[in-house]
Structures are given as structure tokens and as C-alpha cells.
Scaffold this motif. Structure first.
Motif, PDB file in Angstrom:
ATOM      1  N   SER A 168       0.812  -1.212   0.000  1.00 42.57           N
ATOM      2  CA  SER A 168       0.000   0.000   0.000  1.00 42.57           C
ATOM      3  C   SER A 168       0.848   1.267   0.000  1.00 42.57           C
ATOM      4  CB  SER A 168      -0.935   0.009   1.214  1.00 42.57           C
ATOM      5  OG  SER A 168      -0.192   0.010   2.420  1.00 42.57           O
ATOM      6  N   SER A 169       2.049   1.183   0.594  1.00 42.87           N
ATOM      7  CA  SER A 169       2.902   2.372   0.677  1.00 42.87           C
ATOM      8  C   SER A 169       3.824   2.539  -0.521  1.00 42.87           C
ATOM      9  CB  SER A 169       3.737   2.324   1.966  1.00 42.87           C
ATOM     10  OG  SER A 169       4.572   1.180   1.972  1.00 42.87           O
ATOM     11  N   LEU A 170       4.182   1.440  -1.190  1.00 44.54           N
ATOM     12  CA  LEU A 170       5.153   1.537  -2.276  1.00 44.54           C
ATOM     13  C   LEU A 170       4.567   1.325  -3.668  1.00 44.54           C
ATOM     14  CD1 LEU A 170       8.328  -0.261  -0.817  1.00 44.54           C
ATOM     15  CD2 LEU A 170       7.883   2.177  -1.027  1.00 44.54           C
ATOM     16  N   VAL A 171       3.506   0.547  -3.786  1.00 47.84           N
ATOM     17  CA  VAL A 171       2.944   0.250  -5.105  1.00 47.84           C
ATOM     18  C   VAL A 171       1.695   1.099  -5.325  1.00 47.84           C
ATOM     19  CG1 VAL A 171       2.008  -1.525  -6.618  1.00 47.84           C
ATOM     20  CG2 VAL A 171       3.836  -2.099  -5.010  1.00 47.84           C
ATOM     21  N   PRO A 172       1.766   2.090  -6.208  1.00 49.30           N
ATOM     22  CA  PRO A 172       0.604   2.950  -6.438  1.00 49.30           C
ATOM     23  C   PRO A 172      -0.512   2.207  -7.161  1.00 49.30           C
ATOM     24  CG  PRO A 172       2.368   3.484  -7.976  1.00 49.30           C
ATOM     25  CD  PRO A 172       2.935   2.489  -7.015  1.00 49.30           C
ATOM     26  N   VAL A 173      -1.730   2.643  -6.920  1.00 42.71           N
ATOM     27  CA  VAL A 173      -2.886   2.019  -7.567  1.00 42.71           C
ATOM     28  C   VAL A 173      -2.789   2.165  -9.078  1.00 42.71           C
ATOM     29  CG1 VAL A 173      -5.396   2.062  -7.758  1.00 42.71           C
ATOM     30  CG2 VAL A 173      -4.308   2.475  -5.542  1.00 42.71           C
ATOM     31  N   SER A 174      -2.196   3.265  -9.538  1.00 40.60           N
ATOM     32  CA  SER A 174      -2.100   3.553 -10.971  1.00 40.60           C
ATOM     33  C   SER A 174      -1.015   2.748 -11.685  1.00 40.60           C
ATOM     34  CB  SER A 174      -1.825   5.046 -11.169  1.00 40.60           C
ATOM     35  OG  SER A 174      -0.625   5.420 -10.510  1.00 40.60           O
ATOM     36  N   MET A 175      -0.275   1.937 -10.947  1.00 44.46           N
ATOM     37  CA  MET A 175       0.810   1.161 -11.562  1.00 44.46           C
ATOM     38  C   MET A 175       0.242   0.199 -12.591  1.00 44.46           C
ATOM     39  SD  MET A 175       3.789  -0.972  -9.550  1.00 44.46           S
ATOM     40  CE  MET A 175       5.412  -1.177 -10.262  1.00 44.46           C
ATOM     41  N   SER A 176       0.937   0.037 -13.700  1.00 43.84           N
ATOM     42  CA  SER A 176       0.463  -0.834 -14.776  1.00 43.84           C
ATOM     43  C   SER A 176       0.424  -2.293 -14.327  1.00 43.84           C
ATOM     44  CB  SER A 176       1.379  -0.704 -15.994  1.00 43.84           C
ATOM     45  OG  SER A 176       2.670  -1.207 -15.706  1.00 43.84           O
ATOM     46  N   THR A 177      -0.390  -3.075 -15.039  1.00 48.34           N
ATOM     47  CA  THR A 177      -0.470  -4.508 -14.745  1.00 48.34           C
ATOM     48  C   THR A 177       0.886  -5.170 -14.914  1.00 48.34           C
ATOM     49  OG1 THR A 177      -2.773  -4.567 -15.490  1.00 48.34           O
ATOM     50  CG2 THR A 177      -1.608  -6.669 -15.365  1.00 48.34           C
ATOM     51  N   GLN A 178       1.614  -4.764 -15.950  1.00 53.17           N
ATOM     52  CA  GLN A 178       2.954  -5.310 -16.175  1.00 53.17           C
ATOM     53  C   GLN A 178       3.877  -4.982 -15.002  1.00 53.17           C
ATOM     54  OE1 GLN A 178       4.820  -3.907 -19.757  1.00 53.17           O
ATOM     55  NE2 GLN A 178       6.650  -5.148 -19.493  1.00 53.17           N
ATOM     56  N   GLY A 179       3.774  -3.769 -14.481  1.00 53.68           N
ATOM     57  CA  GLY A 179       4.592  -3.372 -13.342  1.00 53.68           C
ATOM     58  C   GLY A 179       4.260  -4.170 -12.092  1.00 53.68           C
ATOM     59  N   LYS A 180       2.965  -4.417 -11.854  1.00 48.20           N
ATOM     60  CA  LYS A 180       2.551  -5.194 -10.684  1.00 48.20           C
ATOM     61  C   LYS A 180       3.007  -6.650 -10.806  1.00 48.20           C
ATOM     62  CE  LYS A 180      -1.399  -2.277  -9.528  1.00 48.20           C
ATOM     63  NZ  LYS A 180      -2.869  -2.158  -9.442  1.00 48.20           N
ATOM     64  N   LEU A 181       2.918  -7.193 -12.028  1.00 45.39           N
ATOM     65  CA  LEU A 181       3.399  -8.558 -12.232  1.00 45.39           C
ATOM     66  C   LEU A 181       4.906  -8.635 -11.996  1.00 45.39           C
ATOM     67  CD1 LEU A 181       1.357  -9.660 -15.391  1.00 45.39           C
ATOM     68  CD2 LEU A 181       1.062 -10.447 -13.043  1.00 45.39           C
ATOM     69  N   MET A 182       5.618  -7.595 -12.435  1.00 46.07           N
ATOM     70  CA  MET A 182       7.065  -7.553 -12.213  1.00 46.07           C
ATOM     71  C   MET A 182       7.377  -7.461 -10.716  1.00 46.07           C
ATOM     72  SD  MET A 182       9.994  -7.742 -13.618  1.00 46.07           S
ATOM     73  CE  MET A 182       9.544  -7.515 -15.340  1.00 46.07           C
ATOM     74  N   ALA A 183       6.549  -6.711  -9.975  1.00 48.43           N
ATOM     75  CA  ALA A 183       6.742  -6.600  -8.523  1.00 48.43           C
ATOM     76  C   ALA A 183       6.581  -7.965  -7.862  1.00 48.43           C
ATOM     77  CB  ALA A 183       5.740  -5.610  -7.943  1.00 48.43           C
ATOM     78  N   LEU A 184       5.559  -8.722  -8.285  1.00 47.20           N
ATOM     79  CA  LEU A 184       5.350 -10.062  -7.736  1.00 47.20           C
ATOM     80  C   LEU A 184       6.521 -10.980  -8.060  1.00 47.20           C
ATOM     81  CD1 LEU A 184       1.560 -10.641  -8.557  1.00 47.20           C
ATOM     82  CD2 LEU A 184       2.558 -10.165  -6.326  1.00 47.20           C
ATOM     83  N   LEU A 185       7.006 -10.882  -9.302  1.00 48.38           N
ATOM     84  CA  LEU A 185       8.131 -11.725  -9.724  1.00 48.38           C
ATOM     85  C   LEU A 185       9.388 -11.395  -8.923  1.00 48.38           C
ATOM     86  CD1 LEU A 185       9.218 -13.855 -11.689  1.00 48.38           C
ATOM     87  CD2 LEU A 185       9.731 -12.009 -13.303  1.00 48.38           C
ATOM     88  N   ILE A 186       9.629 -10.114  -8.685  1.00 47.98           N
ATOM     89  CA  ILE A 186      10.803  -9.694  -7.914  1.00 47.98           C
ATOM     90  C   ILE A 186      10.717 -10.208  -6.480  1.00 47.98           C
ATOM     91  CG2 ILE A 186      11.919  -7.674  -6.868  1.00 47.98           C
ATOM     92  CD1 ILE A 186      11.355  -6.179  -9.495  1.00 47.98           C
ATOM     93  N   ILE A 187       9.552 -10.050  -5.870  1.00 52.21           N
ATOM     94  CA  ILE A 187       9.370 -10.499  -4.487  1.00 52.21           C
ATOM     95  C   ILE A 187       9.563 -12.008  -4.382  1.00 52.21           C
ATOM     96  CG2 ILE A 187       7.591 -10.856  -2.713  1.00 52.21           C
ATOM     97  CD1 ILE A 187       6.609  -8.038  -3.342  1.00 52.21           C
ATOM     98  N   TRP A 188       8.965 -12.750  -5.304  1.00 49.44           N
ATOM     99  CA  TRP A 188       9.105 -14.208  -5.275  1.00 49.44           C
ATOM    100  C   TRP A 188      10.542 -14.639  -5.550  1.00 49.44           C
ATOM    101  CZ3 TRP A 188      10.144 -17.816  -9.321  1.00 49.44           C
ATOM    102  CH2 TRP A 188      10.045 -19.152  -8.905  1.00 49.44           C
ATOM    103  N   GLY A 189      11.166 -14.022  -6.566  1.00 53.97           N
ATOM    104  CA  GLY A 189      12.527 -14.392  -6.926  1.00 53.97           C
ATOM    105  C   GLY A 189      13.530 -14.111  -5.813  1.00 53.97           C
ATOM    106  N   LEU A 190      13.410 -12.945  -5.187  1.00 58.69           N
ATOM    107  CA  LEU A 190      14.306 -12.613  -4.078  1.00 58.69           C
ATOM    108  C   LEU A 190      14.110 -13.570  -2.904  1.00 58.69           C
ATOM    109  CD1 LEU A 190      14.183  -8.699  -3.936  1.00 58.69           C
ATOM    110  CD2 LEU A 190      16.158 -10.123  -4.503  1.00 58.69           C
ATOM    111  N   SER A 191      12.855 -13.895  -2.621  1.00 57.39           N
ATOM    112  CA  SER A 191      12.552 -14.790  -1.500  1.00 57.39           C
ATOM    113  C   SER A 191      13.129 -16.180  -1.734  1.00 57.39           C
ATOM    114  CB  SER A 191      11.039 -14.877  -1.287  1.00 57.39           C
ATOM    115  OG  SER A 191      10.470 -13.604  -1.093  1.00 57.39           O
ATOM    116  N   LEU A 192      12.864 -16.731  -2.922  1.00 61.87           N
ATOM    117  CA  LEU A 192      13.373 -18.063  -3.239  1.00 61.87           C
ATOM    118  C   LEU A 192      14.896 -18.055  -3.267  1.00 61.87           C
ATOM    119  CD1 LEU A 192      12.976 -20.999  -4.085  1.00 61.87           C
ATOM    120  CD2 LEU A 192      12.747 -20.218  -6.458  1.00 61.87           C
TER     121      LEU A 192
END
Length: 222
Positions: free
Chosen positions: A147-171
Motif C-alpha cells: 500500500s505504501s510503495l505500489v501505487p494504484v495507478s501502476m500498470s499490470t505489467q509493473g505489478k506482475l514484475m513486482a510479484l516476480l521480484i518479491i518471489w525471486g528474491l525470497s526463493l
């Protein structure tokens, strides 16, 4: 901020959070020390999938709704605290059982018993996933982070990239931790300190789980 800056900031904050000691970190250390590299890597995969689901729920608003609904959030906290408590008590029982065996039969049988313990890939993955997804602090963290870092207006591609980054870093982090802990040199040290590691991890799980359950019951009764 543009999307690249948002993603870099998100990656930095999440990576710092990953390195902070907690139930996920303790579970990898305990599992890699007791069961070996293969189990540790599947624990890491399970943890990363739990983190991915938390991030997805936060982006879609599901976690926020759960957090704002007192009964749902209370159930999550009770389930998560109870599971951590169960893991902790189980680890402490393991320590006591082998401590008694060591003092009655000598060190060799204990080492054999501990060395023969193994967990299937599926069980390790589920254990990692359950530990993370039932952690109420993870739910609150990702609601705050997204809620603090990802704006609502962020593109779908950007949100998918955010999920990929979070998962990749975690793994990557937890798998690297499991791999490092099971190197030949460290594995020899872990074998000697196995019961101590289990005792510390069991204590962490028990204290955290007990605190969450106690807090949840207090909230329910007030």
C-alpha cells in the motif's frame, strides 16, 4: 516515482526484511541442519510461494479486507500462532528425546537417529508454505509494503514484475541460505550443534506462537 524506481525500492525493502531473523529464517536453519540440502531447498520454495501469495493478496486487496475484518484476522492469528506453537513444541520434544537418548546410550545412536531423519519434498514444501502463509505478521507487513510503495495507478505489467521480484528474491535468499548451511564444512559443524539449533529454533517458534495465541485470545475476550 516511476515504475523502475518503485520496483527497485520494493526490492530493497523486501530484501532487508528477508534478512531479518524470524520464523522463516529459523525454519530454514533448522530444516537444513536436521534433514540436509534437498529438504532445505524445498522449505525455501514453500516459504517463497507463501510470500508470493501474501504479495498477491495484498495487491488485490484481499489481505487488507482480512486485516480490517476483526473476526477473520483473529482466526488467521490464532491459526498462525497455534501452528508456530506446534512447531516449537515438536522441536523441543525432539531435543529432549535425543538428549535423554544421548545420556543413556551415548552420542553415536543419537547421531544415527538424527542422520536418518528425512522429509519428503512435498512435506518440506508444505511446511515452508504453511509457516509463512499462516504468519499474521507477514500479512500485515505486505499490506503495509504494497500500500505504501505500489501505487494504484501502476500498470499490470509493473505489478506482475513486482510479484516476480518479491518471489525471486525470497526463493533466492532462502535457497542460498539452505545451500550455504549444507556445505560440507558447515554441515559438519551443524551436525555437532544440531540439538542446540533445534532447541533455539524450538524456543523461537514456541515464544512467537505462544505470544500470538495469547494476544489473540486476549483480543477475543475484550
Amino acid at each position: 516515482m516511476n515504475e523502475t524506481t518503485v520496483l527497485l525500492t520494493l526490492a530493497s525493502v523486501h530484501f532487508v526484511a528477508l534478512m531479518s531473523p524470524g520464523p522463516d529464517f529459523a525454519l530454514v536453519v533448522q530444516s537444513a541442519g536436521r534433514h540436509g540440502r534437498r529438504t532445505g531447498v524445498f522449505i525455501a520454495l514453500g516459504l517463497s510461494l507463501g510470500i508470493l501469495l501474501h504479495a498477491l493478496f495484498s495487491l488485490t486487496g484481499v489481505s487488507f479486507l482480512i486485516q480490517q475484518h476483526p473476526l477473520w484476522f483473529l482466526c488467521i492469528k490464532l491459526a498462525g500462532g497455534s501452528y508456530l506453537l506446534w512447531l516449537g513444541v515438536g522441536a523441543l520434544k525432539y531435543v529432549m528425546r535425543h538428549w535423554r537418548q544421548r545420556h543413556s546410550l551415548g552420542a553415536a545412536p543419537v547421531a544415527a537417529a538424527a542422520g536418518s531423519a528425512s522429509a519428503s519434498a512435498g512435506r518440506a514444501l508444505v511446511k515452508g508454505f504453511t509457516t509463512n502463509i499462516l504468519n499474521p505478521k507477514a500479512l500485515v507487513f505486505f499490506v503495509s509494503l504494497m500500500s505504501s510503495l505500489v501505487p494504484v495507478s501502476m500498470s499490470t505489467q509493473g505489478k506482475l514484475m513486482a510479484l516476480l521480484i518479491i518471489w525471486g528474491l525470497s526463493l533466492g535468499w532462502f535457497a542460498a541460505l539452505a545451500w550455504l548451511l549444507t556445505s560440507q564444512r558447515l554441515q559438519q559443524r551443524l551436525n555437532r550443534a544440531r540439538l542446540g539449533i533445534d532447541a533455539v529454533c524450538g524456543g523461537i517458534f514456541t515464544l512467537l506462537g505462544g505470544a500470538i495465541v495469547l494476544q489473540s485470545l486476549t483480543m477475543a475476550l475484550t
